[in-house]
Scaffold this active site. Structure first.
Site, PDB file in Angstrom:
ATOM      1  N   CYS A 188      -9.101  21.191  19.050  1.00 14.99           N
ATOM      2  CA  CYS A 188      -8.962  21.346  20.495  1.00 14.99           C
ATOM      3  C   CYS A 188      -8.442  20.072  21.138  1.00 14.99           C
ATOM      4  CB  CYS A 188     -10.298  21.746  21.088  1.00 14.99           C
ATOM      5  SG  CYS A 188     -10.969  23.150  20.209  1.00 14.99           S
TER       6      CYS A 188
ATOM      7  N   GLY B  84       0.857  -1.189   0.000  1.00 11.35           N
ATOM      8  CA  GLY B  84       0.000   0.000   0.000  1.00 11.35           C
ATOM      9  C   GLY B  84       0.886   1.229   0.000  1.00 11.35           C
TER      10      GLY B  84
HETATM   11  N1  LLP Z   1      -1.822  -6.448   3.947  1.00 10.11           N
HETATM   12  C1  LLP Z   1      -2.374  -6.483   5.177  1.00 10.11           C
HETATM   13  C2  LLP Z   1      -2.993  -7.722   5.643  1.00 10.11           C
HETATM   14  C3  LLP Z   1      -2.339  -5.348   5.991  1.00 10.11           C
HETATM   15  O1  LLP Z   1      -2.858  -5.387   7.199  1.00 10.11           O
HETATM   16  C4  LLP Z   1      -1.733  -4.151   5.509  1.00 10.11           C
HETATM   17  C5  LLP Z   1      -1.689  -2.944   6.304  1.00 10.11           C
HETATM   18  C6  LLP Z   1      -1.182  -4.171   4.204  1.00 10.11           C
HETATM   19  C7  LLP Z   1      -1.246  -5.336   3.466  1.00 10.11           C
HETATM   20  C8  LLP Z   1      -0.526  -2.971   3.582  1.00 10.11           C
HETATM   21  O2  LLP Z   1       0.606  -2.561   4.272  1.00 10.11           O
HETATM   22  P1  LLP Z   1       1.586  -1.435   3.675  1.00 10.11           P
HETATM   23  O3  LLP Z   1       2.260  -1.990   2.424  1.00 10.11           O
HETATM   24  O4  LLP Z   1       0.766  -0.231   3.363  1.00 10.11           O
HETATM   25  O5  LLP Z   1       2.545  -1.175   4.771  1.00 10.11           O
HETATM   26  N2  LLP Z   1      -2.351   3.307   9.408  1.00 10.11           N
HETATM   27  C9  LLP Z   1      -0.987   2.868   9.592  1.00 10.11           C
HETATM   28  C10 LLP Z   1      -0.659   1.644   8.788  1.00 10.11           C
HETATM   29  C11 LLP Z   1      -1.594   0.493   9.059  1.00 10.11           C
HETATM   30  C12 LLP Z   1      -1.309  -0.701   8.180  1.00 10.11           C
HETATM   31  C13 LLP Z   1      -2.392  -1.681   8.281  1.00 10.11           C
HETATM   32  N3  LLP Z   1      -2.218  -2.849   7.483  1.00 10.11           N
HETATM   33  C14 LLP Z   1      -0.063   4.031   9.250  1.00 10.11           C
HETATM   34  O6  LLP Z   1      -0.559   5.106   8.932  1.00 10.11           O
HETATM   35  O7  LLP Z   1       1.155   3.899   9.319  1.00 10.11           O
END
Ligand code: LLP
Length: 404
Positions: A338, A270
């Site tokens: 706030c 992602g």
């Molecule tokens: N696959 C699964 C099963 C996941 O849980 C996630 C992310 C991804 C793929 C994608 O991961 P990436 O390539 O984006 O690292 N909100 C947090 C990140 C939460 C990630 C949740 N799962 C932040 O802003 O850092």
């Protein structure tokens, strides 16, 4: 993104112009950056020819997903909403995987009716429910089982998913048990082992440990998985002196793993696809001079970008217009909400800035807009896609009257 004659440009459009035309706060994405990220990802993992399923949770904008589809990527979804959005972006069902610990029966039925590639299950309860649906429909459903490898991803604790105390996946013991119990089921076909240990991983070593655990369990099970879904998590460079993941090292690890286990690799990236392609353009509402520092109060806030408040994440904040004069006083960039945690960044000193100036919060393409809210009854920002000299609204700014 670069400065020309002291003005910051995203592709061929200045941030000042975008701010003037579309207002602030404003999310901007660069087409060029996204396409470069995808091409670079593909190039680095070419030798293992993976199925790349973009993790929709990181950015679910319909136009961004359509663009991602144009580059041939599939999707990793975690809800019915994301699945519908991915299909609407014309991503083929046979390139969609469905993850998540708590898929409801309704979500499972929907995913099955759409004939997606596979559902990555995370508990025995879920497998039982899928079996029931399959039996009723006289179908055989493809599933994966997510392993919790008990690996430390060496990333922010709040975004680690692969330790045994985390809610994700099943233990090695349970995994082998489930495999034994369901491998001859008439209604489900276990075609995948899935694993995802966390996000923003900048070293290949946690992946190495993960692959060792996966290898061990496959050897133990003597089972042939058609797919091995390694999840996402590839970390990006958020600041000038921070690291990103070395893809070639990770690719090398997988190549040697595949010599022992011949499966098709699935990735679910992602952040690494969209993270550095997004900018949050904001305007300085006020500058408040306090004793020890200047508070630079922006018109964007934690409801627009929650990563700093939620994870202590640091995003670079840069001016739209360069000024050689520096002010050697601490600056704290904050939002108007706030809450004390509505703060973006502390810097030791900054160039001379003033009320009304435009500044840009960088690397917000992933987990930016998707995590925005209407807290303090603030409307969500507009989203713009820049492609060379063209700018296009890809989500309109919410209207206050629609949220009141
Ligand atoms: N696959 C699964 C099963 C996941 O849980 C996630 C992310 C991804 C793929 C994608 O991961 P990436 O390539 O984006 O690292 N909100 C947090 C990140 C939460 C990630 C949740 N799962 C932040 O802003 O850092």
């Amino acid at each position: 993104m670069k400065y020309k004659k002291r003005l910051l440009y995203i592709e061929n459009v200045s941030a000042e112009r975008i701010a003037k035309k579309f207002g602030t706060p404003c999310y901007v994405y660069s087409y060029d950056k996204i396409s470069n990220n995808i091409n670079n990802f593909k190039k680095n993992f070419k030798t293992i020819s993976p199925l790349i399923c973009f993790s929709v949770k990181s950015n679910s904008n319909l136009k961004i997903l359509s663009l991602i589809n144009k580059f041939g990527l599939g999707a990793d979804v975690v809800s019915k909403g994301e699945l519908i959005r991915a299909l609407k972006a014309k991503i083929k069902p046979e390139k969609i995987v469905f993850s998540g610990v708590g898929k409801t029966i309704d979500e499972l039925k929907f995913a099955i009716s759409k004939k997606i590639l596979l559902i990555n299950t995370e508990s025995e309860n879920e497998i039982v429910e899928i079996e029931k649906i399959a039996k009723k429909n006289k179908k055989k459903i493809n599933i994966g089982i997510r392993l919790n490898p008990n690996i430390d991803a060496q990333t922010i604790k709040k975004i680690s998913t692969g330790k045994k105390e985390n809610k994700f996946g099943v233990t090695e013991k349970k995994f082998l048990e489930l495999l034994k119990k369901y491998k001859r089921s008439k209604f489900i076909s276990i075609i995948c082992l899935s694993v995802h240990i966390g996000s923003q991983i900048t070293s290949h070593l946690p992946y190495k440990n993960m692959l060792n655990v996966v290898n061990k369990i496959i050897q133990k099970s003597k089972y042939k998985f058609k797919y091995l879904d390694l999840g996402g998590g590839m970390g990006i460079q958020y600041g000038n002196n921070l690291n990103n993941l070395d893809y070639s090292k990770y690719n090398q690890l997988i190549k040697s793993f595949l010599k022992k286990n011949n499966s098709k690799i699935i990735f679910e990236p992602g952040r690494s696809i969209v993270g550095n392609a997004g900018y949050l353009i904001s305007k300085i509402t006020y500058i408040k001079e306090a004793d020890s520092k200047n508070f630079v109060i922006l018109d964007s806030a934690m409801n627009d970008l929650i990563r700093p408040a939620l994870y202590g994440a640091k995003h670079r904040i840069i001016p739209s217009k360069l000024n050689r004069k520096k002010i050697s006083k601490k600056h704290e960039f904050v939002g108007p909400i706030c809450e004390t945690t509505d703060t973006f960044l502390n810097v030791a000193n900054y160039q001379k800035i003033k009320q009304g100036d435009i500044i840009i919060i960088c690397d917000v393409g992933a987990y930016g807009m998707v995590l925005s809210s209407n807290y303090n009854l603030r409307p969500k920002p507009v989203e713009i896609l820049v492609n060379k000299s063209t700018t296009k609204i890809i989500t309109k700014r919410q209207k206050l009257k629609n949220i009141i």
